[in-house]
Design a protein around this motif. Sequence first.
Motif, PDB file in Angstrom:
ATOM      1  N   TYR A 243       0.832  -1.199   0.000  1.00  0.00           N
ATOM      2  CA  TYR A 243       0.000   0.000   0.000  1.00  0.00           C
ATOM      3  C   TYR A 243       0.873   1.257   0.000  1.00  0.00           C
ATOM      4  N   THR A 244       0.367   2.299  -0.639  1.00  0.00           N
ATOM      5  CA  THR A 244       1.071   3.579  -0.705  1.00  0.00           C
ATOM      6  C   THR A 244       0.244   4.642   0.017  1.00  0.00           C
ATOM      7  N   PRO A 245       0.829   5.803   0.303  1.00  0.00           N
ATOM      8  CA  PRO A 245       0.065   6.878   0.963  1.00  0.00           C
ATOM      9  C   PRO A 245      -1.139   7.344   0.146  1.00  0.00           C
ATOM     10  N   GLU A 246      -1.133   7.084  -1.152  1.00  0.00           N
ATOM     11  CA  GLU A 246      -2.250   7.514  -1.999  1.00  0.00           C
ATOM     12  C   GLU A 246      -3.433   6.560  -1.944  1.00  0.00           C
ATOM     13  N   ASP A 247      -3.266   5.377  -1.376  1.00  0.00           N
ATOM     14  CA  ASP A 247      -4.347   4.391  -1.360  1.00  0.00           C
ATOM     15  C   ASP A 247      -5.441   4.778  -0.368  1.00  0.00           C
ATOM     16  N   ASP A 248      -6.683   4.549  -0.770  1.00  0.00           N
ATOM     17  CA  ASP A 248      -7.826   4.671   0.130  1.00  0.00           C
ATOM     18  C   ASP A 248      -7.964   3.322   0.836  1.00  0.00           C
ATOM     19  N   LEU A 249      -7.518   3.236   2.073  1.00  0.00           N
ATOM     20  CA  LEU A 249      -7.471   1.949   2.761  1.00  0.00           C
ATOM     21  C   LEU A 249      -8.860   1.425   3.108  1.00  0.00           C
ATOM     22  N   ARG A 250      -9.845   2.304   3.241  1.00  0.00           N
ATOM     23  CA  ARG A 250     -11.218   1.825   3.436  1.00  0.00           C
ATOM     24  C   ARG A 250     -11.687   1.088   2.181  1.00  0.00           C
ATOM     25  N   GLN A 251     -11.425   1.672   1.022  1.00  0.00           N
ATOM     26  CA  GLN A 251     -11.805   1.014  -0.223  1.00  0.00           C
ATOM     27  C   GLN A 251     -11.008  -0.271  -0.420  1.00  0.00           C
ATOM     28  N   ALA A 252      -9.753  -0.257   0.004  1.00  0.00           N
ATOM     29  CA  ALA A 252      -8.927  -1.460  -0.120  1.00  0.00           C
ATOM     30  C   ALA A 252      -9.520  -2.612   0.691  1.00  0.00           C
ATOM     31  N   LEU A 253     -10.010  -2.315   1.898  1.00  0.00           N
ATOM     32  CA  LEU A 253     -10.650  -3.361   2.700  1.00  0.00           C
ATOM     33  C   LEU A 253     -11.935  -3.840   2.037  1.00  0.00           C
ATOM     34  N   ALA A 254     -12.712  -2.914   1.493  1.00  0.00           N
ATOM     35  CA  ALA A 254     -13.956  -3.303   0.819  1.00  0.00           C
ATOM     36  C   ALA A 254     -13.673  -4.155  -0.414  1.00  0.00           C
ATOM     37  N   ASP A 255     -12.542  -3.915  -1.072  1.00  0.00           N
ATOM     38  CA  ASP A 255     -12.187  -4.711  -2.249  1.00  0.00           C
ATOM     39  C   ASP A 255     -11.991  -6.183  -1.904  1.00  0.00           C
ATOM     40  N   CYS A 256     -11.675  -6.478  -0.639  1.00  0.00           N
ATOM     41  CA  CYS A 256     -11.482  -7.873  -0.231  1.00  0.00           C
ATOM     42  C   CYS A 256     -12.768  -8.687  -0.365  1.00  0.00           C
ATOM     43  N   VAL A 257     -13.906  -8.030  -0.420  1.00  0.00           N
ATOM     44  CA  VAL A 257     -15.181  -8.738  -0.554  1.00  0.00           C
ATOM     45  C   VAL A 257     -15.337  -9.321  -1.952  1.00  0.00           C
ATOM     46  N   THR A 258     -14.903  -8.578  -2.971  1.00  0.00           N
ATOM     47  CA  THR A 258     -15.195  -8.968  -4.353  1.00  0.00           C
ATOM     48  C   THR A 258     -13.982  -9.433  -5.149  1.00  0.00           C
ATOM     49  N   LYS A 259     -12.784  -9.103  -4.713  1.00  0.00           N
ATOM     50  CA  LYS A 259     -11.596  -9.416  -5.506  1.00  0.00           C
ATOM     51  C   LYS A 259     -10.838 -10.607  -4.925  1.00  0.00           C
ATOM     52  N   PRO A 260     -10.117 -11.357  -5.772  1.00  0.00           N
ATOM     53  CA  PRO A 260      -9.421 -12.559  -5.299  1.00  0.00           C
ATOM     54  C   PRO A 260      -8.115 -12.249  -4.580  1.00  0.00           C
ATOM     55  N   VAL A 261      -7.647 -13.241  -3.847  1.00  0.00           N
ATOM     56  CA  VAL A 261      -6.381 -13.187  -3.118  1.00  0.00           C
ATOM     57  C   VAL A 261      -5.330 -13.957  -3.911  1.00  0.00           C
ATOM     58  N   ASP A 262      -4.129 -13.402  -4.013  1.00  0.00           N
ATOM     59  CA  ASP A 262      -3.015 -14.100  -4.672  1.00  0.00           C
ATOM     60  C   ASP A 262      -1.775 -13.901  -3.808  1.00  0.00           C
ATOM     61  N   LEU A 263      -1.509 -14.850  -2.923  1.00  0.00           N
ATOM     62  CA  LEU A 263      -0.428 -14.713  -1.949  1.00  0.00           C
ATOM     63  C   LEU A 263       0.969 -15.011  -2.493  1.00  0.00           C
ATOM     64  N   PRO A 264       1.177 -16.029  -3.342  1.00  0.00           N
ATOM     65  CA  PRO A 264       2.544 -16.417  -3.714  1.00  0.00           C
ATOM     66  C   PRO A 264       3.434 -15.299  -4.253  1.00  0.00           C
ATOM     67  N   PRO A 265       2.956 -14.385  -5.126  1.00  0.00           N
ATOM     68  CA  PRO A 265       3.869 -13.349  -5.616  1.00  0.00           C
ATOM     69  C   PRO A 265       4.447 -12.476  -4.507  1.00  0.00           C
ATOM     70  N   LEU A 266       3.648 -12.173  -3.483  1.00  0.00           N
ATOM     71  CA  LEU A 266       4.156 -11.350  -2.389  1.00  0.00           C
ATOM     72  C   LEU A 266       5.146 -12.124  -1.527  1.00  0.00           C
ATOM     73  N   VAL A 267       4.896 -13.420  -1.336  1.00  0.00           N
ATOM     74  CA  VAL A 267       5.847 -14.239  -0.581  1.00  0.00           C
ATOM     75  C   VAL A 267       7.194 -14.253  -1.290  1.00  0.00           C
ATOM     76  N   ARG A 268       7.166 -14.428  -2.605  1.00  0.00           N
ATOM     77  CA  ARG A 268       8.426 -14.441  -3.364  1.00  0.00           C
ATOM     78  C   ARG A 268       9.121 -13.077  -3.292  1.00  0.00           C
ATOM     79  N   GLU A 269       8.344 -12.004  -3.339  1.00  0.00           N
ATOM     80  CA  GLU A 269       8.925 -10.664  -3.279  1.00  0.00           C
ATOM     81  C   GLU A 269       9.580 -10.392  -1.932  1.00  0.00           C
ATOM     82  N   LEU A 270       8.957 -10.863  -0.855  1.00  0.00           N
ATOM     83  CA  LEU A 270       9.442 -10.550   0.487  1.00  0.00           C
ATOM     84  C   LEU A 270      10.469 -11.543   1.007  1.00  0.00           C
TER      85      LEU A 270
END
Length: 418
Positions: A243-270
């Motif tokens: 997340y960046t300072p420009e992100d609307d974190l309320r909208q980001a949480l609401a997006d979790c209702v309708t959008k899919p999760v993809d964990l592996p790319p972040l695990v590889r990045e971190l």
Amino acid sequence: MPSGDEPVFLVPGQGADARGVLHEPYWASDVVRSVADDVLAVVQQVLAEEWPGKPPPLREVLLDPAQTVHMGLGVPQIAGYVVSVVTAGALVASGVEPVAVVGQSFGEIAALVCAGSLDVADGARAVCALNSAFESVRGQGAMALLPGVGERECRELLAGIGLPDLVLACVNSPEQTVVSGSSESVTALATVPELKVVRLPVPYASHHPGLGGVAARFFEGLRAVTVQPPRVPVYSPVAGRRYTPEDDLRQALADCVTKPVDLPPLVRELAAPQRLFVELGAGDTLTRAVRATVPAARAVALLGSDPTWFLDMTNEPARQAIPNCKSSAERSAMMSTLTVDGLRGVMVACLGGSGTVDLEITDLKTRSFEDLDFDSLARVELLHRLRESFGIEISDEDFQGFSGPRDLLDHVNAVERA
């Protein structure tokens, strides 16, 4: 904690049973007990104002070792939130500061608390808003875990199965996915030959594009919470980035209702040699996913497969008094004591208690890993547990040559005799 280690906090979403998970650390560690008391006091006050009807007795839910407290509607979500916030708070109070936080699904609420974007009270209000938003669709959908099915295989399966409302909801690892849709479609999916389907204990579908109304209600409920820029980098498997300072974190949480999760790319990045992934909630689903995605990555599940590490970090003297919590030296001394019964216990734990075969001693002596529903994700977990609990090192190449548990035991015994 070794100097130079960089903890990455992993915050799970829904699914694990949080009943009784804080009992042992609460009574073993002054730090955990103090943090838990503070968090529970704040959350219970919020529930007194926000919860429909009588608020749940969270202290009893989380501290009852017999796990007998009834988990009513919405209770698993708020209980899981408290567990993640308490474990994170206890680690930080003990000097374990994360370099990043990853929230899986609705674990993003607790992740934002860990990162300082929400305070504990507003995080609890966000969970209440989530429960309220889903109330109108409760019982109308379902979710199911597909062990051994990767993203591409899942998409191909859904494209050809003739159940158009089923969608790919989560990619946990290269070989584990979750689907979401109507209860009828999830039930029909379970009839597909040779497909293992584990229905998740959630009373609705999530991460589904058909839930736009739920997402809108959740967003409206989040208007009551105060959001600050995170003090620690927060990574979202839904957004697919930090997340960046420009992100609307309320909208980001609401997006979790309708959008899919993809964990592996972040695990590889971190993932990096100095990084230690630390799963905060009940269970060890994310820890296993990390190991399956990056086998060389280090990961611990505080209240799942690695409770000793948590007690070490928060209260070493008290840990010594807890039965069945062994130090590294004690684990090393166990390396020549693997028995058939010991292997059975480890394998049951790796299957998460959900295997279709009830593992008996005779099964381990006569049947293959394939017959026992032991997929590649369970294999990765088994190799880790054998190393951590018994000091037994087995390469993935050697394991591929074992047809079943009997071959594994013969290999271990041969090494011990050599």
